[in-house]
Design an enzyme around this catalytic site. Sequence first.
Site, short mmCIF file in Angstrom:
data_model
loop_
_atom_site.label_atom_id
_atom_site.label_comp_id
_atom_site.label_asym_id
_atom_site.label_seq_id
_atom_site.Cartn_x
_atom_site.Cartn_y
_atom_site.Cartn_z
N GLN A 1 98.01 38.75 -44.86
CA GLN A 1 99.24 38.25 -45.50
C GLN A 1 99.20 36.73 -45.37
O GLN A 1 99.93 36.12 -44.60
CB GLN A 1 100.48 38.85 -44.83
CG GLN A 1 101.81 38.46 -45.46
CD GLN A 1 102.12 39.21 -46.76
OE1 GLN A 1 101.60 40.28 -47.01
NE2 GLN A 1 102.97 38.64 -47.60
N LYS B 1 87.86 45.69 -57.36
CA LYS B 1 88.91 46.60 -56.87
C LYS B 1 90.26 46.07 -57.30
O LYS B 1 90.53 44.87 -57.19
CB LYS B 1 88.82 46.62 -55.34
CG LYS B 1 89.91 47.37 -54.64
CD LYS B 1 89.76 47.30 -53.12
CE LYS B 1 90.25 46.00 -52.53
NZ LYS B 1 90.20 45.97 -51.06
C1 R5P Z 1 90.75 43.16 -48.69
O1 R5P Z 1 90.96 42.13 -49.29
C2 R5P Z 1 89.74 43.24 -47.59
O2 R5P Z 1 88.62 42.47 -47.88
C3 R5P Z 1 89.32 44.68 -47.36
O3 R5P Z 1 88.64 45.15 -48.51
C4 R5P Z 1 90.48 45.58 -47.11
O4 R5P Z 1 91.35 45.01 -46.19
C5 R5P Z 1 90.02 46.93 -46.61
O5 R5P Z 1 91.16 47.75 -46.42
P1 R5P Z 1 91.06 49.31 -46.50
O6 R5P Z 1 89.99 49.77 -45.57
O7 R5P Z 1 92.44 49.76 -46.07
O8 R5P Z 1 90.79 49.69 -47.92
#
Ligand code: R5P
Length: 294
Positions: A94, A188
Amino acid sequence: MIVVGVTADYGLGSRIAEHMGAKYCRFFSKVFPDGESYLRLDENVRGEDVLLVQSMAEQQDKRFTEMLMAIDAIAEAHANNIYGLIPYMAYARQDRRFLDGEPISARSVLGALHNAGMSKLAVIEPHKEEELSYFKGKSIAIDVMKKVVRGAVEKTGAETLVAPDSGVSGRVKGVAEELGVGWDYLEKKRDRNNGSLSIGKGLGDLSGKKILVVDDMISTGGTIVQASGEAMSKGAIGINAAAVHLILADGAYDRIKNAGVGNIFGSNSTGSKGCEMIDVSEDVAAALSQFLVD
Ligand code: R5P
């Protein structure tokens, strides 16, 4: 200099101290019946430069509070300078206001550490290096992604690195080029309100390839699962995952394994069980040695 582990340094503090030729000690800690933490340092740090090491990988609020308490104790004990190493910094994602009414949580954390009396701060792989400007003393982001990925590639024989997100793609590309392996990325998309994921740009053909999905961190595992599914649909065989920080919240380990991922590699910035932990203490000590004398 004295390296002092607060309550969660996962053995990294003592290894770093060894590489730096510094003394290492830890706070005595206990938890009161109502859940509050108690800390005490049984070491004379008067006139010394002290490096506090505290990861905020689990029980984030508690670890953060304990770091503030540790700074207070060290200042009270008349140390010369108080420095910090945060192997995993909570609230780093954040780093700006995404929706009206939100705080910039990274600023809250970093501002409080400096206000408490910390003059220099090193963070292993914060979400974004720029956010360290919220810390008003000197700061450094320590990059250990190459170390982790090299270890994972050596153990798995991965031929292609996959970045699961365009945000990390530039770094994954750089590591792939240095290690002499291929790379690809997908885009993503995350719904800011409900957190659900979807794919923008997908991956190219990966027929018969061993791949390693590489991210800066794994929290719920949703990002890795999405990238692994996409890689399988493009013909990849043998999928492993690596990230600097393995938070593995909320059943993430099983979620990732059930998605067909072999091994999960990460740095010892956290203490995740069942994963292949790669020791990054030598690289961190080298970066700190330079940073703390500058
Ligand atoms: C996001 O910007 C980060 O680089 C990670 O991809 C993300 O925090 C991974 O989170 P999760 O394992 O909950 O998908």
